[in-house]
Every structure is written in C-alpha cells, then in structure tokens.
Design a protein around this motif. Structure first.
Motif, PDB file in Angstrom:
ATOM      1  N   ASP A 128       1.235   5.788   7.258  1.00  0.00           N
ATOM      2  CA  ASP A 128       0.579   6.400   8.414  1.00  0.00           C
ATOM      3  C   ASP A 128      -0.173   7.647   7.935  1.00  0.00           C
ATOM      4  N   ARG A 143      11.601   0.435  17.301  1.00  0.00           N
ATOM      5  CA  ARG A 143      10.437  -0.304  17.839  1.00  0.00           C
ATOM      6  C   ARG A 143       9.360  -0.407  16.765  1.00  0.00           C
ATOM      7  N   GLU A 191       1.082   1.682  12.785  1.00  0.00           N
ATOM      8  CA  GLU A 191       1.482   0.773  11.702  1.00  0.00           C
ATOM      9  C   GLU A 191       1.310  -0.700  12.103  1.00  0.00           C
TER      10      GLU A 191
HETATM   11  N1  GLY Z   1       3.557   5.962  13.522  1.00  0.00           N
HETATM   12  C1  GLY Z   1       4.789   6.566  13.795  1.00  0.00           C
HETATM   13  C2  GLY Z   1       5.479   6.073  14.999  1.00  0.00           C
HETATM   14  O1  GLY Z   1       5.151   5.049  15.569  1.00  0.00           O
HETATM   15  O2  GLY Z   1       6.407   6.746  15.436  1.00  0.00           O
END
Ligand code: GLY
Ligand code: AMP
Length: 422
Positions: A212, A287, A292
C-alpha cells in the motif's frame, strides 16, 4: 445465484467485478454501493451499518450469498445476523472480527501464542500511560484500541508528541470511545507488506502479496490516507519471508483464534513489517484491504465466488486457489484537498478502456452523469507481465481520466521498482 455485497467503496467495486465473472451469478446488489458500482451492480440505499435492514432486504430478495466487506458491520455482527436468518455469508462473525476491532485483543493474542509483533503495553488511564512514556524509547507508537477509520495510530518522534497523543486520545477523546484504551508499542522499521488470506478457520491460503502507499504525498510524505495506490506482488515478500510468515504468523494466528473459541472464517489481512529480526505483525484486519483488493483480485485466476463459498463451507483445503504470475498496479485519483477538506460534484470523464479498469470509491450519478462524491474518487488498475509495465499502463490510463482538481501520486510502485533493480 443472487448475491448481496455490503459496502460502498473501491474495494467493494473490485469484489463486485470479480464476483460477476461467475456464470451462475444472475444478480448482484450492493448496499449501499456508489455511483460507479452502479455500472456493475444494483445499488440499494441501505447503509453498511444498518444490519436489520440488510437482513430484511436479503430475505425479501431471495439472496443466496452475502459478502460483508467493511470492518464496521463485521465488528457489529452482520455475519452473525445474516447467518442466523439462513443466508450464507462471507466474513468473520463478531467474535472473530475482534482481531481488528480491538488492538488490545490482537496484541494479547500475539503475546499469548508467541506471534512476532512489536513489544507493547496497554493502558486504560492517561496518568499511567504518561508515566510510562517518561522513560519509554522514542520514537514510540500510540494506537487507539478500537476502530478509528485507520487514523488511530500516532508515531511520536518526541516525548512531548507522545504525551499529546495520549491526551488527545484518552482525555479529549478525539476518536470517541475507541481511545479509552490505548496500546503503546515499540517503533519498528523495515518495508511493509500486506498479505490478504482466505481462511475457513483450519486452512489458510495467502493471496498474492501487495504494498500500500498510505501517505498523501510523493516519497511517502504528508498525512496518512486510506491508501493512494498499491502494487502486487510486493518484492520485499520473498519466498523465504513467505515461508517464515506461514510458519510463524499465518498458521499460528488461525490456530490461536480457534483455540480462543473465535474461529476466523473470511479474509484475514496481515499487515506485516519485514524487520531485521524477521517478519512481524503490525496489524490484523478482519477483511479485504482497500486499495489492496484492487490489485489482488485482478490477479486471481480462480473463481472468487467458488473460493468464498469454500471458506463459508469449511472446504478450503480441497479448493484450488490460483493467482496469475503477472504484476498489478493501482493508482488512486483523489479530490484536490484530500485528506483535508475538498469540494465534490465535478464531472468525471473517462474512456471505455479506463472505465473497464476503474474501481470507483466515491462518486454519484447525477443528471450530468458520474460526478465526484468523496475524498478518494477512484482507482485504476493495470496488470502486465512485469511491474514496470503495469505501473506505466496504470498511469497511461490515469491520463485518460479527468475531473476538476484531480490529485494522484506519481510515484506509486517506485519503491518496489527500486528494490527489483537491486
Ligand atoms: N489498506 C489498508 C487497509 O485496508 O486497512
Ligand atoms: P496500523 O493502522 O496499525 O496499520 O498503523 C498504520 C501505520 O502506522 C502502519 O501501516 C505503519 O506504517 C505504522 N505503524 C504502526 N505500528 C507501527 C510500529 N510498531 N512501528 C512502526 N510503524 C508502525
């Protein structure tokens, strides 16, 4: 099959697009969805946290399978309520979702089961927290215990900053009750890797790794955001690191949850840091990650619905989950001003190719067509045999999308590309 997806961001758009590929799917509803998701599913004006209305809708519309994507409804027991109403569901129940909704729970779990993570202390009153901070190593990381929209983490570079963080979380309650308990932990360094996994509580199948880009500014500067872009696979996640993660983190976590009577079924997200002492857990999410998911699902070769149903039915062990060996890059386009204040309502223009590769996070349909309706507006994902080509393709498509004030980072994937060149 009639499917219902709970949530309304870019992640949910990626889930809807992947679920649609299954030929048995005749209808997908998204609650509440958004103006962009409406191109691929029927959006229904029921909020992600309105669990009674979701159950009622599912019963009235003969829903065969539900996917609960965001953290809030999972923590509130949406999966429990839907399952009780006889609707098979993807996602952890309330008892298992605590792995994300309480950082104190997650840290205690890791300590009890020897899962590598940053050293920490938990405090429920500001005085003891501040007393501890008088002599703690600096920098130090201060986390609100509960859900805080990804903003409840402060990395304090000085003792004063640390004290202020405790005051604002525990005394001024800037995150509400989420901050009545705080975790103070050791500051770790190293590259970060996100690994989403499918698990039915017994078997765990990691998906392709990703990276990320959380900061708003280029060169990883500026404020934290919900994520400005992602790439997959993550070059810091080598085969050796992956093997250690499976033995030291993934399997022990699944087994620990089961031993605690909180069997986790769904997508368990491991936020990892690859330190000089090996991989350590920075956070768990209960989750799919956002953004991502927007690079991971385009690389999934197997049918998503089939894999999800195997998770629900506890048959993941017998299910093939295959990923392409290509690379993916997602560039997020945000409203000018995000993550601060920003205006919305600007017309979004894009060509058909960009539309096909876009996951919409914040947009509305009006008489003028699709207009911006959030901080993060959309993400554009390209896949290609190499990462540099995926990055170039994603930016080429970004060039074919416009709205007033559009902001995006121009360096998504640069850190990964530099690592690959080593
Ligand atoms: N990209 C980090 C999250 O979904 O918490
Ligand atoms: P979290 O919400 O727990 O993922 O934290 C948000 C971000 O803060 C992470 O992605 C890391 O970049 C950073 N972070 C969290 N915990 C630590 C830590 N113990 N050491 C260094 N950085 C951290």
């Amino acid at each position: 099959m009639r499917i219902m997806v709970i949530g309304g961001g870019g992640r949910e758009h990626a889930l809807v697009k992947a679920l649609k590929k299954n030929p048995t799917v005749e209808k997908i509803y998204c609650l509440p969805g958004n103006g962009g998701i409406a191109m691929d599913a029927e959006c229904v004006a029921i909020g992600a946290k309105d669990i009674p209305a979701q159950v009622e809708f599912a019963k009235a519309n003969a829903i065969d399978y539900a996917v609960v994507a965001p953290d809030d409804p999972l923590a509130m027991g949406a999966v429990d309520a839907l399952t009780q109403a006889g609707i098979p569901c993807f996602g952890p129940d309330k008892a298992a979702a605590i792995i994300e909704s309480s950082k104190a729970f997650a840290k205690n779990l890791m300590k009890k089961y020897n899962i590598p993570t940053a050293a920490y202390e938990i405090f429920t009153d500001a005085e003891s927290a501040k007393e501890y901070l008088k002599t703690s190593p600096i920098p130090v990381v201060i986390k609100a215990d509960g859900l805080a929209l990804g903003k409840g983490v402060i990395i304090a570079e000085t003792r004063e900053e640390a004290m202020e963080a405790v005051s604002s979380m525990m005394q001024d309650k800037i995150f509400g009750e989420s901050g009545s308990r705080v975790v103070i932990e050791e500051f770790l360094t190293g590259p970060e890797v996100s690994v989403l996994s499918f698990t039915d509580g017994e078997t765990v199948v990691p998906m392709v790794s990703s990276m990320d880009h959380k900061r708003a500014g280029e060169g990883d500067t500026g404020l934290n955001t919900g994520g400005m872009g992602t790439i997959a696979p993550n070059p810091f996640y080598t085969h050796e690191v992956a093997a250690r993660c499976m033995d030291e983190i993934f399997l022990p976590t699944i087994r620990a949850m089961k031993a605690e009577g909180r069997t986790f079924k769904g997508c368990l997200y491991f936020g990892l840091m690859i330190t000089k002492d090996g991989p350590k857990v920075i956070e768990y999410n209960c989750r799919f990650g956002d953004p991502e998911t927007q690079v991971v699902l385009p690389l999934l070769k197997s049918d998503l619905l089939t894999v999800m149903q195997a998770v629900t039915n506890g048959t993941l062990k017998d299910t093939v989950v295959e990923f392409s060996d290509e690379c993916a890059c997602c560039v997020v386009m945000a409203s000018g001003g995000y993550p601060g204040k920003y205006p919305t309502g600007f017309a979004i223009r894009m060509d058909d190719e960009a539309r096909a590769h876009t996951y919409v996070a914040g947009a509305k349909v009006t008489e003028d067509g699709l207009v911006t309706g959030g901080g993060r507006v959309l993400g554009v994902t390209a896949t290609a045999p190499t990462l540099d080509r995926a990055v170039a393709e994603a930016y080429r498509m970004v060039g074919n999308i416009s709205f007033e004030g559009a902001y995006f980072r121009r360096d998504i994937g640069h850190r990964a590309l530099a690592e690959l060149e080593k």
